[in-house]
Scaffold this motif. Structure first.
Motif, PDB file in Angstrom:
ATOM      1  N   GLY A 166       0.768  -1.394   0.010  1.00  0.00           N
ATOM      2  CA  GLY A 166       0.077  -0.138   0.235  1.00  0.00           C
ATOM      3  C   GLY A 166       0.759   1.265  -0.035  1.00  0.00           C
ATOM      4  N   MET A 167       1.426   1.210   0.832  1.00  0.00           N
ATOM      5  CA  MET A 167       2.197   2.685   1.168  1.00  0.00           C
ATOM      6  C   MET A 167       3.934   2.074  -0.004  1.00  0.00           C
ATOM      7  SD  MET A 167       4.745   1.279   4.300  1.00  0.00           S
ATOM      8  CE  MET A 167       6.463   0.080   3.890  1.00  0.00           C
ATOM      9  N   LEU A 168       4.244   1.823  -0.741  1.00  0.00           N
ATOM     10  CA  LEU A 168       5.009   1.245  -1.745  1.00  0.00           C
ATOM     11  C   LEU A 168       4.294   2.281  -3.249  1.00  0.00           C
ATOM     12  CD1 LEU A 168       6.464  -2.796  -1.405  1.00  0.00           C
ATOM     13  CD2 LEU A 168       7.920  -0.132  -0.942  1.00  0.00           C
ATOM     14  N   ILE A 169       3.443   1.842  -3.010  1.00  0.00           N
ATOM     15  CA  ILE A 169       2.649   2.207  -4.565  1.00  0.00           C
ATOM     16  C   ILE A 169       1.712   3.138  -4.191  1.00  0.00           C
ATOM     17  CG2 ILE A 169       0.615   1.679  -5.672  1.00  0.00           C
ATOM     18  CD1 ILE A 169       0.391  -0.756  -4.925  1.00  0.00           C
ATOM     19  N   GLU A 170       1.655   3.992  -3.452  1.00  0.00           N
ATOM     20  CA  GLU A 170       1.520   5.615  -2.808  1.00  0.00           C
ATOM     21  C   GLU A 170       2.434   6.212  -3.190  1.00  0.00           C
ATOM     22  OE1 GLU A 170      -1.350   6.856  -2.529  1.00  0.00           O
ATOM     23  OE2 GLU A 170      -2.244   5.306  -2.754  1.00  0.00           O
ATOM     24  N   ASP A 203       3.044  11.105   8.256  1.00  0.00           N
ATOM     25  CA  ASP A 203       2.104  11.704   7.787  1.00  0.00           C
ATOM     26  C   ASP A 203       0.686  10.763   7.716  1.00  0.00           C
ATOM     27  OD1 ASP A 203       0.564  12.463   5.427  1.00  0.00           O
ATOM     28  OD2 ASP A 203       1.917  12.404   4.331  1.00  0.00           O
ATOM     29  N   GLU A 204      -0.576  11.114   8.713  1.00  0.00           N
ATOM     30  CA  GLU A 204      -1.937  10.652   8.680  1.00  0.00           C
ATOM     31  C   GLU A 204      -2.243  10.274   7.542  1.00  0.00           C
ATOM     32  OE1 GLU A 204      -2.982   8.586  10.451  1.00  0.00           O
ATOM     33  OE2 GLU A 204      -1.784   8.873  11.280  1.00  0.00           O
ATOM     34  N   SER A 205      -2.179  11.394   6.527  1.00  0.00           N
ATOM     35  CA  SER A 205      -3.029  10.774   5.454  1.00  0.00           C
ATOM     36  C   SER A 205      -2.701  10.359   4.474  1.00  0.00           C
ATOM     37  CB  SER A 205      -3.911  12.441   4.382  1.00  0.00           C
ATOM     38  OG  SER A 205      -1.832  12.874   4.043  1.00  0.00           O
ATOM     39  N   PHE A 206      -1.228  10.306   4.011  1.00  0.00           N
ATOM     40  CA  PHE A 206      -0.150   8.827   3.889  1.00  0.00           C
ATOM     41  C   PHE A 206      -0.914   8.105   3.993  1.00  0.00           C
ATOM     42  CE2 PHE A 206       3.265   6.270   2.547  1.00  0.00           C
ATOM     43  CZ  PHE A 206       3.522   7.087   1.257  1.00  0.00           C
ATOM     44  N   LYS A 207      -0.422   7.801   5.572  1.00  0.00           N
ATOM     45  CA  LYS A 207      -0.769   6.506   6.009  1.00  0.00           C
ATOM     46  C   LYS A 207      -2.153   5.728   5.607  1.00  0.00           C
ATOM     47  CE  LYS A 207      -0.338   4.393  10.529  1.00  0.00           C
ATOM     48  NZ  LYS A 207      -0.367   5.249  11.736  1.00  0.00           N
ATOM     49  N   ARG A 211      -3.348   2.128   3.677  1.00  0.00           N
ATOM     50  CA  ARG A 211      -4.108   1.652   3.593  1.00  0.00           C
ATOM     51  C   ARG A 211      -5.563   1.128   2.859  1.00  0.00           C
ATOM     52  NH1 ARG A 211      -4.055   2.534   9.395  1.00  0.00           N
ATOM     53  NH2 ARG A 211      -2.532   1.407  10.406  1.00  0.00           N
ATOM     54  N   VAL A 212      -5.960   2.624   2.027  1.00  0.00           N
ATOM     55  CA  VAL A 212      -6.632   2.058   1.168  1.00  0.00           C
ATOM     56  C   VAL A 212      -6.462   1.107  -0.215  1.00  0.00           C
ATOM     57  CG1 VAL A 212      -7.814   3.186  -0.422  1.00  0.00           C
ATOM     58  CG2 VAL A 212      -8.460   4.284   1.807  1.00  0.00           C
TER      59      VAL A 212
END
Ligand code: ARG
Length: 575
Positions: A166-170, A203-207, A211-212
């Motif tokens: 999730g985080m790698l793609i964002e 960074d809350e919004s990145f987190k 997740r999404v």
């Protein structure tokens, strides 16, 4: 069959049957190398007890049945049979090896389907030095099984799925596809991961986005899958650079990463639950294979679906083992993975047996890989405490090899080729020559040494034989037998060479490449003694003797080159 120990075993068993009845034909003849002869057979002592007869008498009866044996058999001590093979038998068997493209290594009959799970780096983290050993040992086993005629299916179980994606793609979306691809292809996966991680933590919004993204990835959203592919393809291109540098046989066709099993996980869980093999415990779906307990004596769970509904490492391995048995039709599955995962694999195998997914006719084996240590005896790391980047390490090996052969007067291209072979050969041989499950100290100075049981020494041994042929104006490929053995050093070398095939078979049976290294090292040492004592092309050596000795040189070269090729160690023509 050329292996002298095997030939002897068979002959002694025939003698046992002839002397004492067919019911004794299966007794282990207990053949061992001997100080006083080539071999000794110790079976008379154990058999004497069962027959209630004197051991020497039993030994004599066995000897009487070995009258047409191609060698001499003597009874000594309490009832040892000392066996010395005839030179002519050794020579003719050695000559036969010449004509055999497998150099005396038999084929496994019937051929087995051997699935080998090895290398398996994780995409979200950089391929590190810990994956070096699993890659090198696994690749050697694949080569050995193929040499024996088995059907090898390589499975590179890449860590290419799960929550970090999730985080790698964002992060990929944030920095742009091109920048991400460039970074990943250059092998900077760790930096990439750390940057993503830092945002995730700070960074809350990145987190939230991450997740999404995990959910959209898992639900198979086409655009998310496309981005995942962009990430993975770049990562795999870097892995391939490492494989190419090492001369490892893995290709893209061998990739069977965790993602491949994603569509099977739900059914995996359902089937296990329906069969009563898995039960829900504290919200998680677990298998409790019998015999596994934690420190509190409570049954240990293998969690195949977490309480939040997510799947993990064990879920994937359960799906994978079913696929390997059922779809790939494996007879044997080798998991070449770090020793620290021993408990995981024991539980997976036990759970799969419970489920009936791993029948008794199929062997699943964890080929445990010991930890790589630094010279300080701790886990191998850089000075600043980070894990060492594999590419840097390999480059350093090549640089050091280059320094070692700098003064030998080769032109640039030749030198580069030699340097590459020596550097990679040193790293790979060092890895293979120690027992795979013991820890081992990574030490450039030792592995690049030109003496001792090292890659460069073995490569040098082959180059030296090639130079004998150059001097003689002959090519090893054109050289034919017969091999004739006269001097003790010739005989010792010839006898040893006959054991090559059996050694390769043992390596396959036990998954132990270090046995092959030991055999080749002994070959090189015996060759040195032979070459010191028996001039091959010197003036004064009659042409016939010279031809016989060249034939022995050629066979030795064949064995060394075949063996090194099975290890995956490159062999330069000159050094
Ligand atoms: N990716 C894992 C690691 O780096 C190794 C995977 C081994 N194979 C398997 N089927 N679990 O530790």
């Amino acid at each position: 069959m050329t292996d002298p120990q095997k030939v002897l075993a068979e002959r002694v068993q025939q003698a046992l049957a002839a002397a004492f009845g067919a019911e004794h034909a299966d007794a282990d003849p207990l053949i061992r190398p001997s100080q006083f002869a080539d071999f000794q057979a110790n079976v008379a002592m154990s058999l004497a007890k069962r027959l209630r007869r004197a051991p020497r008498e039993v030994a004599e009866s066995i000897r009487a049945e070995l009258s047409d044996f191609p060698g001499t058999v003597e009874v000594s001590g309490p009832g040892f049979l000392n066996i010395t093979l005839d030179d002519t038998w050794i020579a003719s068997e050695a000559t036969r090896m010449f004509d055999d493209p497998r150099a005396g290594a038999g084929t496994t009959t019937p051929a087995q389907t051997v699935v080998i799970d090895y290398s398996a780096p994780n995409a979200a983290k950089e391929m590190h030095v810990g994956h070096l050993r699993t890659t090198i040992v696994g690749d050697c086993l694949a080569r050995v099984h193929e040499h024996l005629g088995n059907h090898v299916i390589r499975q590179n179980h890449l860590g290419d799925w799960g929550t970090p994606f999730g985080m790698l793609i964002e992060h990929l979306l944030d920095i742009g596809e091109d920048a991400a691809v460039a970074q990943l292809e250059a092998g900077q996966g760790t930096a990439y991961y750390q940057a993503a991680r830092a945002k995730f933590d700070g960074d809350e919004s990145f987190k939230q986005r991450s997740r999404v993204r995990v959910t959209t990835l898992q639900s198979g959203d086409p655009e998310t899958l496309r981005l995942w592919h962009v990430f993975m393809d770049a990562t795999v291109r870097y892995f391939n650079k490492v494989y190419e540098m090492l001369g490892v046989t893995l290709t893209d066709a061998d990739i069977a990463g965790e993602s491949m099993y994603n569509p099977m996980l739900e059914k995996t869980c359902q089937d296990l639950e329906a069969a009563g093999v898995a039960t829900v415990s504290e919200g998680a779906l677990c298998v409790f294979p019998p015999g596994f307990t934690g420190s509190d004596d409570k049954p240990l769970p293998l969690i195949i679906r977490k309480s939040d509904g997510g799947y993990g490492y064990a879920s994937t391995d359960m799906a994978a083992i079913r696929y390997r048995v059922h779809d790939l039709k494996a007879d044997r599955i080798l998991y070449v993975v770090g020793a620290d995962q021993a408990l995981h694999f024991r539980m997976v195998f036990a759970a799969a047996r419970l489920a009936g997914w791993l029948p008794d006719t199929v062997n699943a084996e964890h080929v445990q890989i010991g930890m790589m240590l630094g010279k300080d005896g701790r886990r191998f790391k850089t000075r600043s405490g980070e894990s060492v980047k594999l590419m840097d390490l390999l480059q350093e090996a090549i640089d050091r090899a280059s320094a070692a052969i700098a003064d030998r007067g080769y032109d640039e291209t030749t030198r580069e080729a030699i340097t590459h072979s020596v550097g990679m050969g040193a790293v790979k041989y060092a890895d293979l020559s120690v027992n795979h499950d013991s820890e081992y100290v990574f030490d450039f100075d030792r592995m690049l040494g030109f003496t001792g049981n090292t890659g460069p020494y073995m490569q040098y041994a082959t180059a030296r034989i090639r130079s004998i042929f150059r001097k003689a104006g002959r090519s090893p490929a054109e050289t034919t037998g017969p091999i004739v053995l006269g001097e003790p050093a010739e005989r010792a070398l010839g006898l040893h060479l006959l054991g090559f095939g059996e050694t390769v078979e043992q390596v396959a049976a036990q998954s132990e490449p270090h046995r092959l290294c030991a055999f080749l090292f002994e070959t090189a040492s015996l060759f040195s003694s032979f070459y010191e004592e028996c001039p091959v092309t010197k003036e004064g050596v009659d042409p016939e003797t010279s031809a016989h000795r060249l034939a022995l040189c050629a066979l030795t070269l064949r064995v060394l080159e075949t063996g090194l090729d099975l290890l995956g160690v490159p062999v330069p023509e000159r050094m």
